[in-house]
Design a protein around this motif. Structure first.
Motif, PDB file in Angstrom:
ATOM      1  N   PRO A 295       1.198  -0.846   0.083  1.00  0.00           N
ATOM      2  CA  PRO A 295       0.118   0.135   0.587  1.00  0.00           C
ATOM      3  C   PRO A 295       0.499   0.872   0.025  1.00  0.00           C
ATOM      4  O   PRO A 295       2.091   1.058   0.564  1.00  0.00           O
ATOM      5  CB  PRO A 295      -0.972  -0.533   1.235  1.00  0.00           C
ATOM      6  N   PRO A 296       0.430   2.235  -0.937  1.00  0.00           N
ATOM      7  CA  PRO A 296       1.234   3.414  -0.584  1.00  0.00           C
ATOM      8  C   PRO A 296       1.455   4.181   0.475  1.00  0.00           C
ATOM      9  O   PRO A 296       0.337   4.346   0.949  1.00  0.00           O
ATOM     10  CB  PRO A 296       0.759   4.351  -2.082  1.00  0.00           C
ATOM     11  N   LEU A 297       2.872   4.925   1.094  1.00  0.00           N
ATOM     12  CA  LEU A 297       2.716   5.971   1.661  1.00  0.00           C
ATOM     13  C   LEU A 297       2.655   7.115   1.395  1.00  0.00           C
ATOM     14  O   LEU A 297       3.003   7.693   0.310  1.00  0.00           O
ATOM     15  CB  LEU A 297       4.510   5.254   2.575  1.00  0.00           C
ATOM     16  N   ARG A 298       2.216   8.044   2.002  1.00  0.00           N
ATOM     17  CA  ARG A 298       2.040   9.485   2.224  1.00  0.00           C
ATOM     18  C   ARG A 298       3.172  10.062   2.490  1.00  0.00           C
ATOM     19  O   ARG A 298       3.144  10.215   4.089  1.00  0.00           O
ATOM     20  CB  ARG A 298       0.600  10.418   2.466  1.00  0.00           C
ATOM     21  N   ILE A 299       3.707  11.161   2.322  1.00  0.00           N
ATOM     22  CA  ILE A 299       5.093  12.045   3.095  1.00  0.00           C
ATOM     23  C   ILE A 299       3.806  12.770   3.675  1.00  0.00           C
ATOM     24  O   ILE A 299       2.940  13.062   3.334  1.00  0.00           O
ATOM     25  CB  ILE A 299       5.566  12.934   1.206  1.00  0.00           C
ATOM     26  N   GLY A 300       4.205  12.650   4.963  1.00  0.00           N
ATOM     27  CA  GLY A 300       4.063  13.279   5.938  1.00  0.00           C
ATOM     28  C   GLY A 300       3.061  12.840   6.678  1.00  0.00           C
ATOM     29  O   GLY A 300       3.041  12.847   7.875  1.00  0.00           O
ATOM     30  N   GLN A 301       2.640  11.598   6.656  1.00  0.00           N
ATOM     31  CA  GLN A 301       2.539  10.576   6.854  1.00  0.00           C
ATOM     32  C   GLN A 301       3.164   9.955   7.997  1.00  0.00           C
ATOM     33  O   GLN A 301       3.707   9.636   8.689  1.00  0.00           O
ATOM     34  CB  GLN A 301       2.111   9.632   6.267  1.00  0.00           C
ATOM     35  N   PRO A 302       2.712  10.289   9.467  1.00  0.00           N
ATOM     36  CA  PRO A 302       3.114   9.706  10.655  1.00  0.00           C
ATOM     37  C   PRO A 302       3.742   8.304  10.604  1.00  0.00           C
ATOM     38  O   PRO A 302       2.098   7.385  10.982  1.00  0.00           O
ATOM     39  CB  PRO A 302       1.857  10.238  12.726  1.00  0.00           C
ATOM     40  N   VAL A 303       4.105   7.268  11.510  1.00  0.00           N
ATOM     41  CA  VAL A 303       4.085   6.039  11.568  1.00  0.00           C
ATOM     42  C   VAL A 303       4.634   6.235  12.800  1.00  0.00           C
ATOM     43  O   VAL A 303       5.714   6.363  12.974  1.00  0.00           O
ATOM     44  CB  VAL A 303       4.815   5.214  10.548  1.00  0.00           C
ATOM     45  N   VAL A 304       4.836   4.316  13.633  1.00  0.00           N
ATOM     46  CA  VAL A 304       5.610   3.504  14.059  1.00  0.00           C
ATOM     47  C   VAL A 304       6.488   2.662  13.747  1.00  0.00           C
ATOM     48  O   VAL A 304       6.281   2.024  12.596  1.00  0.00           O
ATOM     49  CB  VAL A 304       4.090   2.954  14.957  1.00  0.00           C
ATOM     50  N   ALA A 305       7.665   2.924  14.526  1.00  0.00           N
ATOM     51  CA  ALA A 305       8.896   1.534  13.972  1.00  0.00           C
ATOM     52  C   ALA A 305       9.014   0.603  14.947  1.00  0.00           C
ATOM     53  O   ALA A 305       9.048   1.386  15.618  1.00  0.00           O
ATOM     54  CB  ALA A 305       9.446   2.289  13.665  1.00  0.00           C
ATOM     55  N   SER A 306       9.092  -0.546  14.646  1.00  0.00           N
ATOM     56  CA  SER A 306       9.894  -1.716  15.664  1.00  0.00           C
ATOM     57  C   SER A 306      10.976  -2.107  14.710  1.00  0.00           C
ATOM     58  O   SER A 306      10.988  -2.371  13.034  1.00  0.00           O
ATOM     59  CB  SER A 306       9.030  -2.820  15.228  1.00  0.00           C
ATOM     60  N   ILE A 307      11.921  -1.480  16.038  1.00  0.00           N
ATOM     61  CA  ILE A 307      13.710  -2.168  15.502  1.00  0.00           C
ATOM     62  C   ILE A 307      13.677  -3.346  15.993  1.00  0.00           C
ATOM     63  O   ILE A 307      13.511  -3.593  16.747  1.00  0.00           O
ATOM     64  CB  ILE A 307      14.111  -0.696  15.746  1.00  0.00           C
ATOM     65  N   GLU A 308      14.345  -4.028  15.183  1.00  0.00           N
ATOM     66  CA  GLU A 308      15.505  -5.468  15.690  1.00  0.00           C
ATOM     67  C   GLU A 308      16.079  -5.011  16.051  1.00  0.00           C
ATOM     68  O   GLU A 308      17.587  -4.157  16.076  1.00  0.00           O
ATOM     69  CB  GLU A 308      15.455  -5.581  14.392  1.00  0.00           C
ATOM     70  N   GLY A 309      16.640  -5.043  17.388  1.00  0.00           N
ATOM     71  CA  GLY A 309      17.551  -4.764  18.467  1.00  0.00           C
ATOM     72  C   GLY A 309      18.375  -6.116  18.483  1.00  0.00           C
ATOM     73  O   GLY A 309      18.068  -7.489  17.904  1.00  0.00           O
ATOM     74  N   VAL A 310      19.130  -6.216  19.852  1.00  0.00           N
ATOM     75  CA  VAL A 310      20.160  -6.943  20.366  1.00  0.00           C
ATOM     76  C   VAL A 310      18.791  -8.726  20.656  1.00  0.00           C
ATOM     77  O   VAL A 310      17.909  -7.883  21.031  1.00  0.00           O
ATOM     78  CB  VAL A 310      20.967  -7.290  20.986  1.00  0.00           C
ATOM     79  N   VAL A 311      19.747  -9.395  21.375  1.00  0.00           N
ATOM     80  CA  VAL A 311      19.056 -10.278  21.763  1.00  0.00           C
ATOM     81  C   VAL A 311      19.394 -11.153  22.959  1.00  0.00           C
ATOM     82  O   VAL A 311      20.565 -11.099  23.276  1.00  0.00           O
ATOM     83  CB  VAL A 311      18.823 -12.045  20.513  1.00  0.00           C
ATOM     84  N   LEU A 312      18.757 -10.686  23.543  1.00  0.00           N
ATOM     85  CA  LEU A 312      19.095 -11.229  25.361  1.00  0.00           C
ATOM     86  C   LEU A 312      19.014 -13.073  25.633  1.00  0.00           C
ATOM     87  O   LEU A 312      18.190 -13.463  25.237  1.00  0.00           O
ATOM     88  CB  LEU A 312      17.900 -10.299  26.194  1.00  0.00           C
ATOM     89  N   ARG A 313      20.003 -13.057  26.473  1.00  0.00           N
ATOM     90  CA  ARG A 313      20.112 -14.907  26.562  1.00  0.00           C
ATOM     91  C   ARG A 313      19.507 -14.599  27.860  1.00  0.00           C
ATOM     92  O   ARG A 313      20.166 -14.126  28.961  1.00  0.00           O
ATOM     93  CB  ARG A 313      21.612 -14.643  26.353  1.00  0.00           C
ATOM     94  N   ASP A 314      19.492 -16.125  28.058  1.00  0.00           N
ATOM     95  CA  ASP A 314      19.432 -16.462  28.729  1.00  0.00           C
ATOM     96  C   ASP A 314      18.686 -15.707  30.139  1.00  0.00           C
ATOM     97  O   ASP A 314      18.850 -14.843  31.254  1.00  0.00           O
ATOM     98  CB  ASP A 314      20.593 -16.920  30.140  1.00  0.00           C
TER      99      ASP A 314
END
Length: 407
Positions: A295-314
């Protein structure tokens, strides 16, 4: 006789008042027998529990931003003249391709200027040819002393002047050709029109704005990253660093399940003066879905971003609802069924979970997930079983599902 009756009344009345007061005082002075207070009903603490497992937990950073064009320019005229043609692609919201003619300016004056410049060039070339011949003749005659050295020098100077005039005339021709070429305003890249500020028949002048356009090959989002979030991210600092994957979702319509894949390709490298946040730049390829089914995005459209981070072990992921006062949880001994209140030191937290090191939680414990007002350490507790449908209902549901599948 009447006097005696009055005296009797005066004597009896005070005695009656005193008697009534004494009787009232005696009643009030009697000790009221209090009824025994019933013994407090003993209540058993009850809670649901959840088993705790040691896992590897991938951190997902949540942040927000606004979609913006990576290349937005104001299209301007380079020459003066009347607009004679406007392309349908040069309308607000229209797409255009690189090199496409968006607008044309009256070219008649520039064609005339080119013709004049070309005529001057021909005249300059003729003058240069004549000057060369004259210089050559003077050089032959000086050998026989037929001309003086001064005449030779004048001929050479005339030839040099003719060469300069020819070069100038050639430059004027190139400039006239360039001005004629500029009567057609070309698209500098694949893009889209944001605004148009000129129309058919309107006069333009050099540097007058024609409209605003932006590139559509990709878009960008500035994502603020806090100091705590940066601890769990490996952001690219150099051009050859690996990008970080990002998933964008619509921040206006929360019910929308549309998402867009993006990549953090660089950071701005400067902390914000007020928030001390670092802005990461995420790139979205084909933001308008021209070459894909997105689907098209719009210039000026607010978005929520989910960023892949590190993996916490144990670590152990605790449901956020089970954590009270930010760092309080209640454990249940799996064998003794007794309570153990505990303070925790979280490593990471998000909207769903609070993450703690596995060493924080004693072995053989369950997590109490029911809110309890009073949780004394060592108190006995009844475990509330998970609700499940009766066997007969489960069989009925299974039969109905089978019948529906058969139909």
């Amino acid at each position: 006789m009447r006097q005696s009756g009055g005296l009797l009344v005066r004597a009896v009345l005070p005695c009656t008042i005193l008697l009534a007061g004494w009787i009232g005082y005696s009643k009030l002075a009697e000790q009221v027998e209090e009824k025994p207070t019933p013994a407090a009903e003993e209540r058993t603490l009850r809670t649901k529990v959840e088993k705790l497992e040691v896992i590897d937990y991938p951190v997902v950073i949540k942040t927000h931003g606004v979609v913006q064009a990576h290349n937005r320019v104001t299209l301007a005229a380079e020459i003066a003249g009347a607009v004679t043609k406007v392309s349908p692609s040069f309308e607000a919201g229209a797409y255009f391709s690189k090199g496409e003619v968006l607008l044309e300016i009256d070219e008649q004056n520039y064609k005339t200027a080119l013709a004049i410049a070309e005529s001057r060039l021909l005249a300059a070339k003729s003058a240069l040819k004549l000057a060369n011949l004259n210089e050559e003749r003077k050089l032959r005659l000086i050998k026989s002393n037929a001309v003086s050295q001064a005449e030779v020098e004048v001929a050479s100077a005339t030839r040099e002047q003719a060469e300069a005039d020819a070069d100038l005339a050639a430059t004027e021709v190139e400039r006239a050709k360039l001005d004629l070429k500029r009567t057609k305003v070309l698209a500098p890249f694949d893009g889209r029109v944001q605004t148009k500020s000129i129309g058919l028949g309107q006069m333009t002048s050099p540097n007058s704005p024609l409209g605003e356009i932006f590139a559509v090959d990709f878009a960008e989002v500035r994502l603020p990253i806090s100091a705590r979030q940066r601890e769990y991210l490996e952001l690219p600092e150099f051009a050859d660093d690996a990008p970080v994957e990002v998933v964008l979702q619509d921040a206006i319509n929360e019910d929308s399940d549309a998402s867009w894949r993006a990549r953090i390709v660089r950071t701005e490298g400067v902390l914000d003066e007020n928030s001390r946040e670092l802005f990461a730049i995420a790139r979205i390829d084909d933001p308008f879905g021209r070459n894909s089914d997105n689907p098209p995005l719009r210039i000026g459209q607010p978005v929520v971003a989910s960023i892949e981070g590190v993996v916490l072990r144990d670590v152990i992921a605790l449901p956020r609802a089970a954590v009270r006062q930010l760092d309080k949880i209640v454990l249940v001994d799996s064998s003794e069924k007794t309570l153990l209140p505990l303070s925790i030191d979280s490593i990471w937290s998000d909207a769903e979970h609070v993450i703690v090191s596995s060493s924080e939680i004693p072995t053989g414990k369950w997590l109490a997930t029911t809110a309890m007002v009073f949780t004394p350490e060592g108190a006995k507790v009844d475990i509330i079983p998970d609700a499940s449908p009766p066997e007969s209902l489960a069989k009925c549901t299974s039969a109905n599902d089978s019948e529906s599948a058969a139909n």
